[in-house]
Design an enzyme around this catalytic site. Structure first.
Site, short mmCIF file in Angstrom:
data_model
loop_
_atom_site.label_atom_id
_atom_site.label_comp_id
_atom_site.label_asym_id
_atom_site.label_seq_id
_atom_site.Cartn_x
_atom_site.Cartn_y
_atom_site.Cartn_z
N HIS A 73 -9.49 9.67 8.97
CA HIS A 73 -10.43 8.68 8.44
C HIS A 73 -10.62 7.53 9.43
O HIS A 73 -9.66 6.96 9.92
CB HIS A 73 -9.91 8.11 7.11
CG HIS A 73 -10.14 9.04 5.95
ND1 HIS A 73 -9.99 8.65 4.65
CD2 HIS A 73 -10.53 10.33 5.91
CE1 HIS A 73 -10.27 9.67 3.85
NE2 HIS A 73 -10.59 10.71 4.60
N TYR A 201 -11.09 0.99 -2.36
CA TYR A 201 -10.22 0.07 -3.10
C TYR A 201 -11.14 -0.84 -3.91
O TYR A 201 -12.03 -1.49 -3.35
CB TYR A 201 -9.39 -0.79 -2.15
CG TYR A 201 -8.32 -0.03 -1.40
CD1 TYR A 201 -8.61 0.68 -0.23
CD2 TYR A 201 -7.00 -0.03 -1.84
CE1 TYR A 201 -7.62 1.36 0.46
CE2 TYR A 201 -6.01 0.65 -1.15
CZ TYR A 201 -6.33 1.35 -0.01
OH TYR A 201 -5.34 2.03 0.67
N PRO A 293 2.21 -0.16 -3.52
CA PRO A 293 1.48 0.86 -2.76
C PRO A 293 0.10 0.43 -2.25
O PRO A 293 -0.53 1.16 -1.48
CB PRO A 293 1.35 2.02 -3.77
CG PRO A 293 1.52 1.39 -5.11
CD PRO A 293 2.42 0.22 -4.92
N LYS A 297 1.79 1.36 2.71
CA LYS A 297 2.75 1.11 3.79
C LYS A 297 4.14 1.72 3.57
O LYS A 297 4.93 1.85 4.51
CB LYS A 297 2.92 -0.42 3.98
CG LYS A 297 1.72 -1.09 4.60
CD LYS A 297 1.63 -0.82 6.08
CE LYS A 297 0.23 -0.93 6.61
NZ LYS A 297 -0.54 0.32 6.59
N TYR A 384 -3.90 -2.96 8.15
CA TYR A 384 -4.04 -1.70 7.41
C TYR A 384 -3.65 -0.50 8.27
O TYR A 384 -2.98 0.42 7.79
CB TYR A 384 -5.48 -1.57 6.90
CG TYR A 384 -5.68 -0.45 5.90
CD1 TYR A 384 -5.31 -0.58 4.57
CD2 TYR A 384 -6.26 0.76 6.31
CE1 TYR A 384 -5.49 0.44 3.66
CE2 TYR A 384 -6.46 1.79 5.41
CZ TYR A 384 -6.07 1.63 4.09
OH TYR A 384 -6.26 2.66 3.19
P1 FAD Z 1 12.90 8.60 -0.92
O1 FAD Z 1 11.65 9.36 -0.77
O2 FAD Z 1 13.12 7.83 -2.18
O3 FAD Z 1 14.11 9.60 -0.70
C1 FAD Z 1 15.44 9.25 -1.02
C2 FAD Z 1 16.21 10.51 -1.34
O4 FAD Z 1 17.57 10.17 -1.56
C3 FAD Z 1 15.72 11.19 -2.60
O5 FAD Z 1 15.46 12.54 -2.35
C4 FAD Z 1 16.85 10.98 -3.59
O6 FAD Z 1 16.96 12.05 -4.54
C5 FAD Z 1 18.06 10.91 -2.67
N1 FAD Z 1 19.18 10.18 -3.26
C6 FAD Z 1 19.16 9.07 -4.04
N2 FAD Z 1 20.39 8.72 -4.41
C7 FAD Z 1 21.24 9.61 -3.85
C8 FAD Z 1 22.65 9.77 -3.89
N3 FAD Z 1 23.43 8.94 -4.57
N4 FAD Z 1 23.18 10.82 -3.22
C9 FAD Z 1 22.39 11.67 -2.51
N5 FAD Z 1 21.05 11.57 -2.45
C10 FAD Z 1 20.48 10.55 -3.11
N6 FAD Z 1 4.07 4.93 -0.53
C11 FAD Z 1 2.85 4.87 -0.02
O7 FAD Z 1 2.70 4.58 1.17
N7 FAD Z 1 1.77 5.17 -0.84
C12 FAD Z 1 1.93 5.53 -2.17
O8 FAD Z 1 0.97 5.81 -2.86
C13 FAD Z 1 3.20 5.59 -2.72
N8 FAD Z 1 3.41 5.94 -4.01
C14 FAD Z 1 4.69 5.98 -4.50
C15 FAD Z 1 4.95 6.34 -5.83
C16 FAD Z 1 6.25 6.37 -6.35
C17 FAD Z 1 6.50 6.74 -7.81
C18 FAD Z 1 7.35 6.04 -5.51
C19 FAD Z 1 8.78 6.06 -6.04
C20 FAD Z 1 7.10 5.70 -4.18
C21 FAD Z 1 5.77 5.67 -3.67
N9 FAD Z 1 5.50 5.34 -2.34
C22 FAD Z 1 4.26 5.28 -1.84
C23 FAD Z 1 6.53 5.02 -1.43
C24 FAD Z 1 6.93 6.22 -0.60
O9 FAD Z 1 6.86 7.38 -1.36
C25 FAD Z 1 8.31 5.92 -0.11
O10 FAD Z 1 8.23 4.78 0.74
C26 FAD Z 1 8.99 7.08 0.59
O11 FAD Z 1 9.26 8.12 -0.30
C27 FAD Z 1 10.30 6.58 1.21
O12 FAD Z 1 11.01 7.67 1.72
P2 FAD Z 1 12.58 7.63 1.79
O13 FAD Z 1 12.97 8.93 2.39
O14 FAD Z 1 13.04 6.36 2.43
O15 FAD Z 1 13.06 7.53 0.26
C1 PHB Z 2 -2.55 7.83 -2.11
O1 PHB Z 2 -3.41 8.62 -1.67
O2 PHB Z 2 -1.67 8.20 -2.90
C2 PHB Z 2 -2.63 6.41 -1.72
C3 PHB Z 2 -3.50 6.02 -0.71
C4 PHB Z 2 -3.60 4.69 -0.36
C5 PHB Z 2 -2.82 3.75 -1.00
C6 PHB Z 2 -1.93 4.14 -2.00
C7 PHB Z 2 -1.84 5.47 -2.36
O3 PHB Z 2 -2.94 2.43 -0.67
#
Ligand code: FAD
Ligand code: PHB
Length: 391
Positions: A73, A201, A293, A297, A384
């Protein structure tokens, strides 16, 4: 007791990418994950990648499918007061964004990791970290019914917001900064064509909405909703009606509806822990910081932390140097705080916080300013697409 160089807690995108990058440099790691692989791969989350994130996934050798299937994009649209304004990200910054779902990244990482012979202990229970201030930290856990321990040089806490690593740091050594927003996002995934070629947005008197996508026939839409709403009160028909009511006319007319394949409500929160290093323990990604979100980021910040920690570990094992390890926290936090500020600002600009018409008129004035001023549009675009690290 077994041994590895880096014990990684959590097999989300941060943990698996770190393990994969270390593997490409000959550094051994073990990943311990509380959940089953299928559960982790089914979580619908982020969808938009900065160019730095794309480069890092390619560096780890897991970017081939993303480069084939991801959507590039050049711009993004802001909608307000019944009109739309396109921000030309490419013209203003030279950078583009990539639409490619976190679920796909998660699968690509797990496949590549398994193919390279990487070790992930899925469904590891009762994970606990020990002696991270000493020279030989340990991780204990229960796997397949047996209690086990791994000795390591370093522990990477990639276990998300609810994980065990941050919680293991004594309260007096860590500072937590938090802001909880008074609303959530209701998200729907559906196999319908998106209303627009780029993300839209929407600031609307009825509340924020976002039109995003995963492909040209899979849409991801979000609505600002009250924190205490339950999914039961949002049957598909109500979701589509409310979305249509918040969209500018040209997009409302183009909205294609269909059965939702996923629907969830996420609360919005800003959170930063400081510092990110405690002896031989490093906090990475959502374990260390959460952004709302709105700025897209969260995942980008998480993977940027991985890039910084990976460089530091490589320098340590190749040159015996502590310099980059000692700089990890400050380098990662410099980026985190700028993204936290942008995500807070963009959330504040686009959402309805109250019935206060003064606040709403200020939002519209600021959006008009962005639409009129190239300097303001450029400041938005730079944030962004992702700010480059300071050093
Ligand atoms: P996570 O993806 O949370 O991974 C952590 C892992 O550790 C998980 O698999 C968990 O099961 C494991 N874990 C936890 N506790 C333990 C333990 N005690 N022992 C062993 N393993 C454990 N970001 C965006 O940019 N745009 C979005 O639209 C967006 N939507 C989101 C929606 C939701 C519901 C959530 C929760 C997050 C969203 N995010 C979004 C944020 C993005 O998904 C996260 O920043 C990203 O997943 C971070 O990755 P991570 O690997 O640091 O953590
Ligand atoms: C998404 O596609 O899930 C998405 C994209 C942009 C955002 C948040 C979520 O700012």
């Amino acid at each position: 007791m077994s041994r590895t160089q880096v014990a990684i807690i959590g097999a989300g995108p941060s943990g698996l990418l770190l393990s994969q990058l270390l593997h490409t440099c000959g550094i051994d790691s073990v990943v311990l994950e509380r959940r089953a692989r299928a559960y982790v791969e089914a979580r619908i989350r982020a969808g938009l990648l900065e160019s730095g994130t794309v480069a890092l996934l390619n560096q780890a050798g897991v970017g081939a499918r993303m480069m084939r299937e991801g959507l590039v994009h050049d711009g993004v649209e802001l909608a307000f007061d019944g009109r739309t304004h396109r921000i030309d990200l490419k013209a203003l910054t030279g950078q583009q964004m990539m639409v490619y779902g976190q679920t796909e990244i998660q699968k690509d990482l797990a496949d590549a990791h398994a193919a390279a012979g990487g070790r992930v202990l899925w469904q590891a229970e009762e994970v606990a970290i020990h002696d991270f201030d000493g020279h030989t930290p340990r991780v204990s856990y229960r796997h397949a019914g047996a209690r086990q321990q791994i000795e390591c040089d370093f522990i990477a806490g990639c276990d998300g917001y609810h994980g065990v690593t941050r919680a293991s740091v004594p309260a007096g050594r860590i500072t937590l900064h938090e802001r909880v927003y008074p609303f959530g996002w209701l998200g729907v995934l559906a196999d319908v064509a998106p209303v627009a070629d780029e993300l839209v947005y929407v600031n609307h008197a009825r509340g924020f909405s976002l039109c995003s996508m995963r492909s040209m026939n899979r849409s991801r839409y979000y609505l600002q909703c009250p924190l205490d709403d339950s999914l039961d009160s949002w049957p598909d028909a109500r979701f589509w009606d409310e979305l249509r009511a918040r969209l500018p006319e040209k997009y409302a007319a183009r909205l294609v509806t269909g059965a939702s394949i996923e629907k969830s409500i996420a609360p919005l929160r800003s959170f930063v822990a400081e510092p990110l290093r405690f002896g031989r323990l490093f906090l990475v990604g959502d374990a260390a910081h959460i952004v709302p979100p709105t700025g897209a980021k969260g995942l980008n910040l998480a993977l940027a932390d991985v890039g910084v920690l990976h460089q530091a570990l490589v320098e340590h094992y190749r040159a015996g140097s502590e310099t980059l390890l000692s700089e990890y926290s400050a380098r990662a936090l410099a980026r985190v705080w700028k993204a936290t500020r942008f995500s807070w600002w963009f959330t504040t600009l686009m959402h309805r916080f109250s019935a206060d018409t003064f606040a709403y008129r200020l939002q519209l004035a600021e959006l008009e300013y962005i639409a009129q001023s190239e300097a303001a549009a450029c400041a938005f675009a730079q944030n962004y697409v992702g700010l480059r690290p300071p050093h």
